[in-house]
Design a protein around this motif. Structure first.
Motif, PDB file in Angstrom:
ATOM      1  N   SER A   1       0.913  -0.914   0.197  1.00  0.00           N
ATOM      2  CA  SER A   1       0.348   0.056   0.048  1.00  0.00           C
ATOM      3  C   SER A   1       1.323   1.414  -0.157  1.00  0.00           C
ATOM      4  O   SER A   1       2.044   0.918   0.030  1.00  0.00           O
ATOM      5  CB  SER A   1      -1.151   0.081   1.518  1.00  0.00           C
ATOM      6  OG  SER A   1      -0.483   0.178   2.308  1.00  0.00           O
ATOM      7  N   ASN A   2       0.642   2.075  -0.560  1.00  0.00           N
ATOM      8  CA  ASN A   2       1.224   3.662  -0.873  1.00  0.00           C
ATOM      9  C   ASN A   2       1.722   4.163   0.956  1.00  0.00           C
ATOM     10  O   ASN A   2       2.674   4.662   1.043  1.00  0.00           O
ATOM     11  CB  ASN A   2       0.630   4.885  -1.057  1.00  0.00           C
ATOM     12  CG  ASN A   2      -0.610   5.257   0.013  1.00  0.00           C
ATOM     13  OD1 ASN A   2      -1.350   4.169   0.815  1.00  0.00           O
ATOM     14  ND2 ASN A   2      -1.462   6.145   0.266  1.00  0.00           N
ATOM     15  N   ILE A   3       0.565   3.460   2.166  1.00  0.00           N
ATOM     16  CA  ILE A   3       0.772   3.852   3.694  1.00  0.00           C
ATOM     17  C   ILE A   3       2.092   3.698   3.937  1.00  0.00           C
ATOM     18  O   ILE A   3       3.551   3.411   4.696  1.00  0.00           O
ATOM     19  CB  ILE A   3       0.039   3.807   4.185  1.00  0.00           C
ATOM     20  CG1 ILE A   3      -0.881   4.766   4.343  1.00  0.00           C
ATOM     21  CG2 ILE A   3       0.417   3.683   5.962  1.00  0.00           C
ATOM     22  CD1 ILE A   3      -2.310   5.003   4.994  1.00  0.00           C
ATOM     23  N   GLU A   4       2.606   2.061   3.090  1.00  0.00           N
ATOM     24  CA  GLU A   4       3.759   0.600   3.287  1.00  0.00           C
ATOM     25  C   GLU A   4       4.775   1.198   3.264  1.00  0.00           C
ATOM     26  O   GLU A   4       5.535   1.508   3.297  1.00  0.00           O
ATOM     27  CB  GLU A   4       3.156  -0.262   3.625  1.00  0.00           C
ATOM     28  CG  GLU A   4       2.272  -1.327   4.211  1.00  0.00           C
ATOM     29  CD  GLU A   4       1.743  -2.654   4.109  1.00  0.00           C
ATOM     30  OE1 GLU A   4       2.104  -4.065   4.261  1.00  0.00           O
ATOM     31  OE2 GLU A   4       1.174  -3.006   2.951  1.00  0.00           O
TER      32      GLU A   4
ATOM     33  N   GLU B   1      10.744   5.915   4.899  1.00  0.00           N
ATOM     34  CA  GLU B   1      10.302   6.946   5.274  1.00  0.00           C
ATOM     35  C   GLU B   1      10.561   7.991   4.459  1.00  0.00           C
ATOM     36  O   GLU B   1      10.827   8.872   4.697  1.00  0.00           O
ATOM     37  CB  GLU B   1      11.759   6.888   6.028  1.00  0.00           C
ATOM     38  CG  GLU B   1      12.168   5.777   6.794  1.00  0.00           C
ATOM     39  CD  GLU B   1      13.682   5.282   7.618  1.00  0.00           C
ATOM     40  OE1 GLU B   1      14.431   6.208   7.488  1.00  0.00           O
ATOM     41  OE2 GLU B   1      13.284   4.708   8.806  1.00  0.00           O
ATOM     42  N   ILE B   2       9.604   8.542   4.338  1.00  0.00           N
ATOM     43  CA  ILE B   2       9.100   9.449   3.723  1.00  0.00           C
ATOM     44  C   ILE B   2       7.698   8.942   3.731  1.00  0.00           C
ATOM     45  O   ILE B   2       6.380   8.720   3.827  1.00  0.00           O
ATOM     46  CB  ILE B   2       8.813  10.458   1.791  1.00  0.00           C
ATOM     47  CG1 ILE B   2       8.408   8.088   0.766  1.00  0.00           C
ATOM     48  CG2 ILE B   2      11.017   9.587   1.875  1.00  0.00           C
ATOM     49  CD1 ILE B   2       8.626   8.530  -0.528  1.00  0.00           C
ATOM     50  N   SER B   3       6.286  10.626   2.973  1.00  0.00           N
ATOM     51  CA  SER B   3       5.821  11.293   3.404  1.00  0.00           C
ATOM     52  C   SER B   3       4.698  10.751   1.974  1.00  0.00           C
ATOM     53  O   SER B   3       5.596  10.641   1.116  1.00  0.00           O
ATOM     54  CB  SER B   3       5.084  12.949   3.622  1.00  0.00           C
ATOM     55  OG  SER B   3       5.458  12.773   2.139  1.00  0.00           O
ATOM     56  N   VAL B   4       3.782  10.297   1.921  1.00  0.00           N
ATOM     57  CA  VAL B   4       2.363  10.054   0.933  1.00  0.00           C
ATOM     58  C   VAL B   4       3.439  10.485  -0.405  1.00  0.00           C
ATOM     59  O   VAL B   4       2.820  10.494  -1.325  1.00  0.00           O
ATOM     60  CB  VAL B   4       1.306   9.416   1.207  1.00  0.00           C
ATOM     61  CG1 VAL B   4       0.703   8.592   0.507  1.00  0.00           C
ATOM     62  CG2 VAL B   4       1.271   7.862   2.545  1.00  0.00           C
ATOM     63  N   GLU B   5       3.003  11.849   0.597  1.00  0.00           N
ATOM     64  CA  GLU B   5       2.423  12.664  -0.495  1.00  0.00           C
ATOM     65  C   GLU B   5       4.211  13.072  -1.935  1.00  0.00           C
ATOM     66  O   GLU B   5       4.156  12.216  -2.950  1.00  0.00           O
ATOM     67  CB  GLU B   5       2.608  14.459  -0.600  1.00  0.00           C
ATOM     68  CG  GLU B   5       0.940  15.032  -0.089  1.00  0.00           C
ATOM     69  CD  GLU B   5       1.267  13.422   1.408  1.00  0.00           C
ATOM     70  OE1 GLU B   5       1.981  13.641   2.677  1.00  0.00           O
ATOM     71  OE2 GLU B   5      -0.078  14.150   1.570  1.00  0.00           O
ATOM     72  N   ALA B   6       5.507  12.369  -0.938  1.00  0.00           N
ATOM     73  CA  ALA B   6       6.752  12.258  -1.348  1.00  0.00           C
ATOM     74  C   ALA B   6       6.907  10.795  -2.066  1.00  0.00           C
ATOM     75  O   ALA B   6       7.643  11.090  -3.653  1.00  0.00           O
ATOM     76  CB  ALA B   6       7.611  12.859  -0.386  1.00  0.00           C
TER      77      ALA B   6
ATOM     78  N   ALA C   1      -1.808   9.334 -12.638  1.00  0.00           N
ATOM     79  CA  ALA C   1      -0.290   9.669 -13.054  1.00  0.00           C
ATOM     80  C   ALA C   1       0.569   9.075 -11.715  1.00  0.00           C
ATOM     81  O   ALA C   1       2.099   8.098 -12.120  1.00  0.00           O
ATOM     82  CB  ALA C   1       0.480  11.186 -12.344  1.00  0.00           C
ATOM     83  N   ALA C   2       0.525   8.627 -10.689  1.00  0.00           N
ATOM     84  CA  ALA C   2       1.605   8.186  -9.101  1.00  0.00           C
ATOM     85  C   ALA C   2       1.375   6.352  -9.701  1.00  0.00           C
ATOM     86  O   ALA C   2       1.858   6.187  -9.367  1.00  0.00           O
ATOM     87  CB  ALA C   2       1.033   8.383  -7.551  1.00  0.00           C
ATOM     88  N   TYR C   3      -0.501   6.310  -9.187  1.00  0.00           N
ATOM     89  CA  TYR C   3      -0.275   4.872  -9.019  1.00  0.00           C
ATOM     90  C   TYR C   3      -0.288   3.917 -10.252  1.00  0.00           C
ATOM     91  O   TYR C   3      -0.886   2.848 -10.225  1.00  0.00           O
ATOM     92  CB  TYR C   3      -1.269   4.546  -8.074  1.00  0.00           C
ATOM     93  CG  TYR C   3      -1.357   5.659  -6.973  1.00  0.00           C
ATOM     94  CD1 TYR C   3      -0.228   4.917  -6.452  1.00  0.00           C
ATOM     95  CD2 TYR C   3      -1.700   6.404  -6.524  1.00  0.00           C
ATOM     96  CE1 TYR C   3       0.067   5.062  -4.822  1.00  0.00           C
ATOM     97  CE2 TYR C   3      -1.664   7.256  -5.179  1.00  0.00           C
ATOM     98  CZ  TYR C   3      -0.524   6.813  -4.592  1.00  0.00           C
ATOM     99  OH  TYR C   3      -0.368   6.950  -3.282  1.00  0.00           O
ATOM    100  N   GLY C   4      -1.384   4.736 -11.473  1.00  0.00           N
ATOM    101  CA  GLY C   4      -1.524   3.971 -12.721  1.00  0.00           C
ATOM    102  C   GLY C   4      -2.988   4.178 -12.504  1.00  0.00           C
ATOM    103  O   GLY C   4      -3.760   4.119 -11.897  1.00  0.00           O
ATOM    104  N   ALA C   5      -3.105   2.947 -14.041  1.00  0.00           N
ATOM    105  CA  ALA C   5      -5.088   2.793 -14.260  1.00  0.00           C
ATOM    106  C   ALA C   5      -5.882   2.109 -13.620  1.00  0.00           C
ATOM    107  O   ALA C   5      -6.852   1.788 -13.349  1.00  0.00           O
ATOM    108  CB  ALA C   5      -5.169   3.052 -15.375  1.00  0.00           C
ATOM    109  N   ASP C   6      -5.111   1.175 -12.841  1.00  0.00           N
ATOM    110  CA  ASP C   6      -5.562   0.111 -12.688  1.00  0.00           C
ATOM    111  C   ASP C   6      -6.034   0.374 -10.736  1.00  0.00           C
ATOM    112  O   ASP C   6      -5.703   0.752 -10.281  1.00  0.00           O
ATOM    113  CB  ASP C   6      -4.811  -0.895 -11.967  1.00  0.00           C
ATOM    114  CG  ASP C   6      -5.241  -1.974 -11.599  1.00  0.00           C
ATOM    115  OD1 ASP C   6      -6.211  -2.550 -10.466  1.00  0.00           O
ATOM    116  OD2 ASP C   6      -4.593  -3.246 -11.561  1.00  0.00           O
ATOM    117  N   ARG C   7      -7.596   0.904 -10.879  1.00  0.00           N
ATOM    118  CA  ARG C   7      -7.804   1.064  -9.480  1.00  0.00           C
ATOM    119  C   ARG C   7      -7.493   0.052  -7.839  1.00  0.00           C
ATOM    120  O   ARG C   7      -7.848   0.834  -7.384  1.00  0.00           O
ATOM    121  CB  ARG C   7      -9.302   1.356  -9.327  1.00  0.00           C
ATOM    122  CG  ARG C   7     -10.511  -0.071  -9.744  1.00  0.00           C
ATOM    123  CD  ARG C   7     -11.599   0.339  -9.855  1.00  0.00           C
ATOM    124  NE  ARG C   7     -12.714   0.768  -9.097  1.00  0.00           N
ATOM    125  CZ  ARG C   7     -13.046   0.412  -7.703  1.00  0.00           C
ATOM    126  NH1 ARG C   7     -12.588  -1.368  -7.577  1.00  0.00           N
ATOM    127  NH2 ARG C   7     -13.230   1.050  -6.670  1.00  0.00           N
TER     128      ARG C   7
END
Lengths: 207, 142
Positions: free
Chosen positions: A167-170, A176-181, B11-17
């Motif tokens: 996941s993005n949070i993992e 060791e960065i923010s989700v935005e980064a 743009a970050a995660y792609g097209a796969d929801r």
């Protein structure tokens, strides 16, 4: 799953509004416990479950199959040592294992920078060659090569989120960065890959 | 969800929801459905990159690597005191090489532990079981 832990994974709970806090239930909890008890079936199941993931992570981070095997093996060795004293609920085992493997990868990447060498992992010439038949394996090599040419942090973000399916949070926690980064790294990495692989996209000449 | 956020997400995660952050998935879905003029080109572009990323071949775990890792498990157990000795005992029974372990107890015994044929067969069984949907591999074999 019995005794599944639900905790703040990242330690960032205080920085997120209630409801956005990272929570998790560790799907490996029972398996790790049994590995720690020396259960042979659990050990083999752990190998089947984690070794391919660690090998894929290391291969894509390092671009060198021999080094990748070394890293994957060492990560699993540390898993064996850790399992008997693993305290469930503090983190996902898979996340911990990723942290171990990533540290091993970064050790090797640092060593490469510190000791310049002419011997680099094999890379294919990705110069324009529209007349070259784009066999499926060629595209795979081209993608790996483009990944290898990304800045380390962009590659790490893509490997963790896309290939390792964290996941993005993992992923942000591991890096060791923010989700935005993280999202910024992902966007820049994907943009660079799109440009590097423009000739390999469906509809491009020869595809 | 704003158009700007939707585009940043794709743009970050792609097209796969399924790769989109869980907390934003529903809003992004709704945006995509109502603003196809913005979402469709962005999704098509991202989908092409996703497709290329999927072409990267995943490395295959060799039997030799798998054996080394299993051997290391026994070796790690051997260095872990009483619990480690339990590992060795149980692994030796599982791998059918108890005599070797009994001989080498207290030594780095991993090399002696793994009967390649047996280990390969067992690991293959685990791999097979883990490929079955809805089957817990450890429950099946453990």
């Amino acid at each position: 799953m019995a005794g599944a832990a639900v905790l703040d994974l990242t330690g960032l709970g205080a920085t997120f509004p209630r409801g956005r806090m990272a929570t998790f239930a560790d799907p490996d909890e029972d398996l790790v416990r049994r590995v720690g008890q020396g259960d042979p079936a659990a050990i083999q199941a752990m190998v089947a479950r984690k070794l391919p993931r660690m090998l894929a992570l290391a291969q894509r981070m390092l671009g060198d199959p021999v080094e990748a095997e070394d890293v994957a093996q060492e990560a699993m060795v540390r898993a064996w040592r850790q399992a008997p004293r693993w305290v469930s609920g503090k983190a996902r085992f898979d996340t911990w294992l990723h942290r171990v493997a990533l540290n091993l990868c970064y050790d090797r990447l640092r060593r490469r920078r510190e000791v310049p060498t002419d011997i680099m992992p094999d890379r294919r010439d990705d110069g324009p060659a529209p007349d070259r038949g784009l066999h499926a394996a060629d595209i795979g090599f081209a993608v790996n090569d483009a990944l290898a040419r990304l800045p380390d942090r962009q590659r790490e973000a893509i490997v963790l989120c896309h290939y390792q399916e964290l996941s993005n949070i993992e992923a942000a926690g591991l890096m060791e960065i923010s989700v935005e980064a993280l999202e910024s790294l992902l966007s820049r990495g994907r943009r660079a890959l799109r440009l590097a692989l423009a000739g390999h996209r469906p509809g491009a000449e020869g595809v | 969800m704003t158009a700007e956020r939707f585009l940043a997400l794709v743009a970050a995660y792609g097209a796969d929801r399924r790769r989109w952050p869980e907390g934003e998935r529903a809003a992004a879905d709704a945006f995509a459905a109502t603003r196809a003029d913005i979402s469709a080109p962005a999704l098509a572009e991202a989908d092409a990159v996703d497709a290329l990323l999927h072409r990267s071949p995943a490395p295959q775990v060799s039997a030799a690597l798998r054996d080394r890792v299993l051997t290391a498990a026994a070796s790690a157990g051997g260095r872990a005191g009483r619990a480690g000795r339990m590992w060795i005992d149980r692994l030796s029974l599982a791998f059918g090489a108890g005599w070797a372990v009994a001989t080498c107890a207290g030594v780095v015994a991993g090399v002696m532990l793994t009967s390649h044929v047996t280990a390969d067969a067992q690991a293959d069984a685990v791999l097979y079981q883990s490929s079955l949907l809805g089957v817990d591999d450890t429950e099946v074999l453990g």
